[in-house]
Design an enzyme around this catalytic site. Structure first.
Site, PDB file in Angstrom:
ATOM      1  N   ILE A   1       0.817  -1.226   0.000  1.00 44.16           N
ATOM      2  CA  ILE A   1       0.000   0.000   0.000  1.00 44.16           C
ATOM      3  C   ILE A   1       0.845   1.268   0.000  1.00 44.16           C
ATOM      4  O   ILE A   1       0.330   2.362  -0.155  1.00 44.16           O
ATOM      5  CB  ILE A   1      -0.984   0.040   1.197  1.00 44.16           C
ATOM      6  CG1 ILE A   1      -0.254  -0.222   2.518  1.00 44.16           C
ATOM      7  CG2 ILE A   1      -2.119  -0.941   1.002  1.00 44.16           C
ATOM      8  CD1 ILE A   1      -1.118  -0.016   3.737  1.00 44.16           C
TER       9      ILE A   1
ATOM     10  N   GLY B   1       8.028   2.846   1.221  1.00 48.85           N
ATOM     11  CA  GLY B   1       8.674   3.636   2.262  1.00 48.85           C
ATOM     12  C   GLY B   1      10.117   3.963   1.941  1.00 48.85           C
ATOM     13  O   GLY B   1      10.648   3.520   0.929  1.00 48.85           O
TER      14      GLY B   1
ATOM     15  N   LYS C   1       4.992  -1.937   8.126  1.00 51.74           N
ATOM     16  CA  LYS C   1       6.127  -1.212   7.535  1.00 51.74           C
ATOM     17  C   LYS C   1       7.344  -2.109   7.620  1.00 51.74           C
ATOM     18  O   LYS C   1       7.791  -2.454   8.711  1.00 51.74           O
ATOM     19  CB  LYS C   1       6.334   0.096   8.312  1.00 51.74           C
ATOM     20  CG  LYS C   1       7.199   1.119   7.624  1.00 51.74           C
ATOM     21  CD  LYS C   1       7.080   2.464   8.335  1.00 51.74           C
ATOM     22  CE  LYS C   1       7.868   3.544   7.648  1.00 51.74           C
ATOM     23  NZ  LYS C   1       7.619   4.874   8.210  1.00 51.74           N
TER      24      LYS C   1
ATOM     25  N   ASP D   1       8.856  15.831   9.920  1.00 48.97           N
ATOM     26  CA  ASP D   1       8.474  15.415   8.570  1.00 48.97           C
ATOM     27  C   ASP D   1       6.968  15.552   8.382  1.00 48.97           C
ATOM     28  O   ASP D   1       6.326  14.719   7.755  1.00 48.97           O
ATOM     29  CB  ASP D   1       8.938  13.972   8.327  1.00 48.97           C
ATOM     30  CG  ASP D   1       9.034  13.628   6.840  1.00 48.97           C
ATOM     31  OD1 ASP D   1       8.826  14.532   6.000  1.00 48.97           O
ATOM     32  OD2 ASP D   1       9.309  12.461   6.526  1.00 48.97           O
TER      33      ASP D   1
END
Ligand code: ADP
Ligand code: MG
Length: 300
Positions: free
Chosen positions: A43, A46, A69, A161
């Site tokens: 999805i 990274g 992740k 971020d």
């Protein structure tokens, strides 16, 4: 006071998610040796590796859809561990939650298991819904992000971020702050050496970050302003108008240049909220608690 969490679904639906205590007692994470993880589709891509949709099954056979992740073979495990350490201590309805300790996928890659937010990143969501999304919905999103960031400030974590790509959409009315890959842990002392090789998001950075690598809650406020700019312009004023060279960007910002909002963005929101986050002086920028107040006024 943390209640005993028995199943994964209880952990994810827990009403204490809204608890607003600085450095709260970490939620009890599920023990990985009692869990089964099955990966489904990719999805997201990274900086460390891929993000998958997956299914987590606990001892009692309860299944929960999760986001996973992963760390690809050349990634630095310390980066993933840092991100995990920070996220596991956070419990707030506007911060993406962690489900269990770090674990391994079937392919023996280390991974971090998070609650799954079915509607993906705010950046994509805005682009896909730009025609129909209302200012009121965007103000609610802006409020959710400010709530999450205010909580992070209480926990003394600097995100570093904050951007629409790192906000995840839970449903049409709520969003959560995600991606703590660059976040600065509290009590780390004056120096922080960034291990990861990822390039820095200069277009979201305050002048003092580009100039002297000085990060603070007020530089997060600057990035919050850029994130709101991304939302309220609905992707119609491309950010690539900003110079990508940090030296050139620094010069432009010093001369007073700022992102403008030509299309869609209500002038009121630009001047009273967004533009104020980009004050030259960090002390002149509102903090997240003041930002919540500004949003309440803009809603009226
Ligand atoms: P990176 O540190 O590499 O930028 P992110 O944490 O931002 O990684 O994740 C990359 C992308 O994966 C996000 O932009 C989003 O599209 C997707 N993603 C990440 N976490 C989740 C989640 N919990 N639920 C749904 N999608 C997610
Ligand atoms: Mg990201």
């Amino acid at each position: 006071p943390a209640t005993q969490v028995k199943t994964l679904s209880e952990l994810l639906l827990s009403p204490q998610a809204a608890m607003r205590i600085p450095n709260p007692v970490p939620p009890k994470l599920l023990e990985t040796d009692k869990l089964k993880l099955k990966l489904d589709i990719v999805i997201g891509e990274g900086n460390y590796g891929k993000v998958y949709k997956g299914k987590l099954t606990d001892e009692q056979g309860n299944q929960t859809t999760v986001a996973v992740k992963t760390l690809h073979p050349v990634g630095d495990l310390e980066d993933l561990k840092r991100e995990f350490r920070m996220m596991k201590n956070l419990k707030h309805e506007n911060i993406v939650g962690i489900c269990c300790e770090l674990m391994e996928t079937e392919k023996q890659e280390m991974c971090m298991v998070m609650e799954y937010l079915p509607m993906g990143s705010l950046k994509e969501y805005i682009l896909e819904n730009k025609e129909r999304i209302t200012t009121l919905s965007l103000l609610k999103f802006a409020m959710d992000i400010a709530e999450g960031m205010d909580y992070l400030e209480e926990c003394r974590i600097i995100h570093r971020d904050l951007a629409a790509r790192n906000i995840l959409v839970k449903d049409e009315h709520s969003v959560k702050v995600s991606d703590f890959g660059l976040a600065q842990e509290p009590n780390e002392g004056n120096y922080y050496i960034l291990r990861t090789q990822r390039s820095l998001p200069f277009a979201w950075y305050a002048l003092e970050c580009i100039e002297s690598y000085k990060f603070s809650h007020k530089s997060d406020v600057w990035s919050y302003g850029v994130t709101c700019w991304e939302m309220f312009t609905r992707g119609l004023d491309p950010i690539d108008n900003l110079p990508t060279d940090p030296e050139e960007l620094k010069r432009r910002l010093k001369n007073g240049y700022r992102l403008t909002a030509k299309s869609q963005c209500e002038p009121n929101i630009y001047t009273k909220l967004i533009r104020r986050c980009w004050d030259h002086q960090p002390s002149e920028r509102p903090n997240f608690s003041e930002i919540k107040h500004i949003i309440r006024e803009l809603r009226e």
